[in-house]
Structures are given as C-alpha cells and as structure tokens.
Scaffold this motif. Structure first.
Motif, PDB file in Angstrom:
ATOM      1  N   THR A  48       0.834  -1.201   0.000  1.00 54.32           N
ATOM      2  CA  THR A  48       0.000   0.000   0.000  1.00 54.32           C
ATOM      3  C   THR A  48       0.872   1.255   0.000  1.00 54.32           C
ATOM      4  O   THR A  48       0.596   2.208  -0.732  1.00 54.32           O
ATOM      5  N   ALA A  49       1.913   1.245   0.823  1.00 54.02           N
ATOM      6  CA  ALA A  49       2.839   2.377   0.861  1.00 54.02           C
ATOM      7  C   ALA A  49       3.487   2.590  -0.497  1.00 54.02           C
ATOM      8  O   ALA A  49       3.642   3.729  -0.958  1.00 54.02           O
ATOM      9  N   SER A  50       3.852   1.508  -1.146  1.00 55.92           N
ATOM     10  CA  SER A  50       4.448   1.586  -2.477  1.00 55.92           C
ATOM     11  C   SER A  50       3.483   2.238  -3.466  1.00 55.92           C
ATOM     12  O   SER A  50       3.876   3.099  -4.264  1.00 55.92           O
ATOM     13  N   ALA A  51       2.224   1.852  -3.419  1.00 55.66           N
ATOM     14  CA  ALA A  51       1.214   2.436  -4.310  1.00 55.66           C
ATOM     15  C   ALA A  51       1.057   3.934  -4.053  1.00 55.66           C
ATOM     16  O   ALA A  51       0.930   4.728  -4.996  1.00 55.66           O
ATOM     17  N   ASP A  52       1.078   4.344  -2.783  1.00 59.80           N
ATOM     18  CA  ASP A  52       0.961   5.764  -2.444  1.00 59.80           C
ATOM     19  C   ASP A  52       2.142   6.568  -2.991  1.00 59.80           C
ATOM     20  O   ASP A  52       1.959   7.637  -3.575  1.00 59.80           O
ATOM     21  N   VAL A  53       3.344   6.063  -2.806  1.00 55.43           N
ATOM     22  CA  VAL A  53       4.533   6.774  -3.290  1.00 55.43           C
ATOM     23  C   VAL A  53       4.567   6.767  -4.816  1.00 55.43           C
ATOM     24  O   VAL A  53       4.938   7.773  -5.432  1.00 55.43           O
ATOM     25  N   ASP A  54       4.141   5.677  -5.441  1.00 52.71           N
ATOM     26  CA  ASP A  54       4.051   5.640  -6.904  1.00 52.71           C
ATOM     27  C   ASP A  54       3.064   6.693  -7.416  1.00 52.71           C
ATOM     28  O   ASP A  54       3.311   7.350  -8.432  1.00 52.71           O
ATOM     29  N   GLU A  55       1.940   6.843  -6.727  1.00 51.99           N
ATOM     30  CA  GLU A  55       0.958   7.859  -7.116  1.00 51.99           C
ATOM     31  C   GLU A  55       1.547   9.261  -6.961  1.00 51.99           C
ATOM     32  O   GLU A  55       1.348  10.131  -7.813  1.00 51.99           O
ATOM     33  N   ALA A  56       2.302   9.471  -5.889  1.00 51.09           N
ATOM     34  CA  ALA A  56       2.967  10.761  -5.684  1.00 51.09           C
ATOM     35  C   ALA A  56       3.954  11.046  -6.818  1.00 51.09           C
ATOM     36  O   ALA A  56       4.002  12.164  -7.348  1.00 51.09           O
ATOM     37  N   LEU A  57       4.729  10.039  -7.179  1.00 51.32           N
ATOM     38  CA  LEU A  57       5.697  10.192  -8.279  1.00 51.32           C
ATOM     39  C   LEU A  57       4.999  10.484  -9.603  1.00 51.32           C
ATOM     40  O   LEU A  57       5.416  11.383 -10.353  1.00 51.32           O
ATOM     41  N   ARG A 116       5.388  14.151 -11.584  1.00 53.04           N
ATOM     42  CA  ARG A 116       5.942  14.132 -12.946  1.00 53.04           C
ATOM     43  C   ARG A 116       5.001  14.782 -13.967  1.00 53.04           C
ATOM     44  O   ARG A 116       5.414  15.086 -15.082  1.00 53.04           O
ATOM     45  N   LEU A 117       3.751  14.995 -13.599  1.00 54.70           N
ATOM     46  CA  LEU A 117       2.806  15.695 -14.479  1.00 54.70           C
ATOM     47  C   LEU A 117       3.028  17.202 -14.486  1.00 54.70           C
ATOM     48  O   LEU A 117       2.557  17.898 -15.389  1.00 54.70           O
ATOM     49  N   ALA A 133      -1.336  22.764  -7.490  1.00 59.21           N
ATOM     50  CA  ALA A 133      -2.340  21.746  -7.150  1.00 59.21           C
ATOM     51  C   ALA A 133      -1.747  20.351  -7.318  1.00 59.21           C
ATOM     52  O   ALA A 133      -1.949  19.472  -6.463  1.00 59.21           O
ATOM     53  N   LEU A 134      -1.018  20.133  -8.392  1.00 57.85           N
ATOM     54  CA  LEU A 134      -0.382  18.828  -8.618  1.00 57.85           C
ATOM     55  C   LEU A 134       0.669  18.546  -7.550  1.00 57.85           C
ATOM     56  O   LEU A 134       0.753  17.428  -7.023  1.00 57.85           O
ATOM     57  N   ILE A 135       1.463  19.543  -7.215  1.00 51.74           N
ATOM     58  CA  ILE A 135       2.499  19.356  -6.182  1.00 51.74           C
ATOM     59  C   ILE A 135       1.851  19.048  -4.839  1.00 51.74           C
ATOM     60  O   ILE A 135       2.268  18.127  -4.139  1.00 51.74           O
ATOM     61  N   HIS A 162      11.614  23.264  -6.570  1.00 50.14           N
ATOM     62  CA  HIS A 162      12.303  22.103  -6.011  1.00 50.14           C
ATOM     63  C   HIS A 162      11.755  20.783  -6.537  1.00 50.14           C
ATOM     64  O   HIS A 162      11.950  19.738  -5.924  1.00 50.14           O
ATOM     65  N   GLN A 163      11.073  20.834  -7.668  1.00 52.02           N
ATOM     66  CA  GLN A 163      10.437  19.635  -8.213  1.00 52.02           C
ATOM     67  C   GLN A 163      11.437  18.496  -8.399  1.00 52.02           C
ATOM     68  O   GLN A 163      11.148  17.355  -8.049  1.00 52.02           O
ATOM     69  N   SER A 164      12.626  18.778  -8.903  1.00 53.54           N
ATOM     70  CA  SER A 164      13.592  17.696  -9.152  1.00 53.54           C
ATOM     71  C   SER A 164      14.063  17.062  -7.846  1.00 53.54           C
ATOM     72  O   SER A 164      14.257  15.853  -7.777  1.00 53.54           O
ATOM     73  N   ARG A 165      14.211  17.847  -6.788  1.00 52.64           N
ATOM     74  CA  ARG A 165      14.597  17.280  -5.484  1.00 52.64           C
ATOM     75  C   ARG A 165      13.452  16.474  -4.888  1.00 52.64           C
ATOM     76  O   ARG A 165      13.679  15.464  -4.238  1.00 52.64           O
ATOM     77  N   ILE A 166      12.220  16.925  -5.100  1.00 52.08           N
ATOM     78  CA  ILE A 166      11.063  16.177  -4.604  1.00 52.08           C
ATOM     79  C   ILE A 166      10.995  14.827  -5.329  1.00 52.08           C
ATOM     80  O   ILE A 166      10.775  13.795  -4.690  1.00 52.08           O
ATOM     81  N   VAL A 167      11.209  14.836  -6.631  1.00 49.09           N
ATOM     82  CA  VAL A 167      11.236  13.576  -7.388  1.00 49.09           C
ATOM     83  C   VAL A 167      12.341  12.676  -6.854  1.00 49.09           C
ATOM     84  O   VAL A 167      12.138  11.466  -6.655  1.00 49.09           O
ATOM     85  N   GLU A 168      13.504  13.256  -6.579  1.00 43.40           N
ATOM     86  CA  GLU A 168      14.626  12.479  -6.016  1.00 43.40           C
ATOM     87  C   GLU A 168      14.230  11.834  -4.689  1.00 43.40           C
ATOM     88  O   GLU A 168      14.510  10.654  -4.451  1.00 43.40           O
ATOM     89  N   LEU A 169      13.557  12.575  -3.823  1.00 41.48           N
ATOM     90  CA  LEU A 169      13.095  12.056  -2.537  1.00 41.48           C
ATOM     91  C   LEU A 169      12.100  10.921  -2.745  1.00 41.48           C
ATOM     92  O   LEU A 169      12.244   9.834  -2.173  1.00 41.48           O
ATOM     93  N   TYR A 170      11.087  11.141  -3.572  1.00 44.04           N
ATOM     94  CA  TYR A 170      10.071  10.124  -3.809  1.00 44.04           C
ATOM     95  C   TYR A 170      10.696   8.854  -4.389  1.00 44.04           C
ATOM     96  O   TYR A 170      10.341   7.741  -3.997  1.00 44.04           O
TER      97      TYR A 170
END
Length: 169
Positions: free
Chosen positions: A14-23, A27-28, A40-42, A136-144
């Motif tokens: 479930t956690a994996s699905a949540d983080v995948d949805e965040a990623l 990325r949109l 709104a997307l962020i 900071h979108q690229s750092r957020i992607v790196e974190l996710y």
C-alpha cells in the motif's frame, strides 16, 4: 491475514502504491501549466507521498493483539536517505498545516472590515510555504524515488516469506 509478515507486506504494498501515485503526479507538473495547476499537482503529490508516514488505523491481527495503542501503522523515516530528511520534514509541515488540514495558527488569518465593499469581511492569509515548491520539483522527485526504492527493497525481502507461508482461502 494470518501473520505479522503478511500484514507488513500488505502495508508496504500500500505504501508503495501511495509513493508511486505521488511520483506519477509530480511528474505531471509542467512549467507551461498555470502556476495554480502546478501547485495543485504538487500539493496532491505531497499528500499522497505522506500517507504512509502518517499513522493509519489497521485491523491487522498483530495490532489487535498488542492493544489499542498499536492499532496504528506507519512507515518510519529510516526509509528516507539522511540527506533528504530536511526536504521530507518540510513537505510534512506543508501537508500537516495546510495541504491536508486547516491549521489556523499556521495560516495566521487577518480579518478586515470593509464597510462599503461587496466583500465586507475579507480574510487575508499568511503564505505557509517558505519557498515555492515547483522550484524544487527535481529534489522532490529524487526524494520520492529514493523512498520508492527503499520500499521496493523491503517488499522483496518480504516476498519469499509470504510465498512460503501464504495460506490460500
């Protein structure tokens, strides 16, 4: 579910699905979109990302046996690379104060009275975000991505046990 291992595996899936949805959501974000759409997307991606890090109610057997306080489950911060913990902490603040809740103390509303205006009692809010997150979108992607890799690693370690011990209905 029959065992603690099965329950933990289900939680990590479930956690994996949540983080995948965040990623997928982060990325949109596209600089050609209006800033409100980007934000709104962020914001939605932050809410999805933080889900596994917040205590969730569970009906898992091991939690029920451990008592009422243990009926919560969450991902601990060892899944986050130490260099990215400050960003995670900042995202948690945004999520907890304004994205998923209305914390008045964080928003610092200022009520005004404009007698002859169609908006007689407007309220101004202090901006909670200390910096625009789209920068900071690229750092957020790196974190996710880092958290997603750590969760995937945990899932792989569970899978052999689950395959061995799974009891069909």
């Amino acid at each position: 579910m029959e065992s603690i291992e099965e329950e933990e595996y289900v939680f990590f899936r479930t956690a994996s699905a949540d983080v995948d949805e965040a990623l997928a959501t982060i990325r949109l974000v596209d600089s050609t979109y209006p800033v409100r759409v980007q934000y709104a997307l962020i914001r939605f991606s932050v809410i999805c990302y933080m889900r596994p890090f917040r205590s969730a109610n569970t009906k898992f057997l091991h939690a029920q046996q451990a008592g009422p306080r243990a009926k919560k489950i969450k991902l601990n911060e060892c899944s986050i690379p130490s260099a990215l913990i400050p960003l995670h902490t900042e995202l948690a603040l945004y999520r907890d104060s304004t994205y998923a809740h209305t914390d008045i103390d964080k928003r610092n509303p200022q009520l005004s009275y404009w007698k002859d205006s169609p908006f007689e009692f407007p309220i101004r809010f202090k901006v909670v975000e200390s910096k625009p997150l789209h920068i900071h979108q690229s750092r957020i992607v790196e974190l996710y991505e880092a958290v997603a890799r750590n969760i995937a690693s945990r899932l792989r370690s569970f899978e052999d046990d689950v395959r061995t011990n799974f009891k069909e209905d």
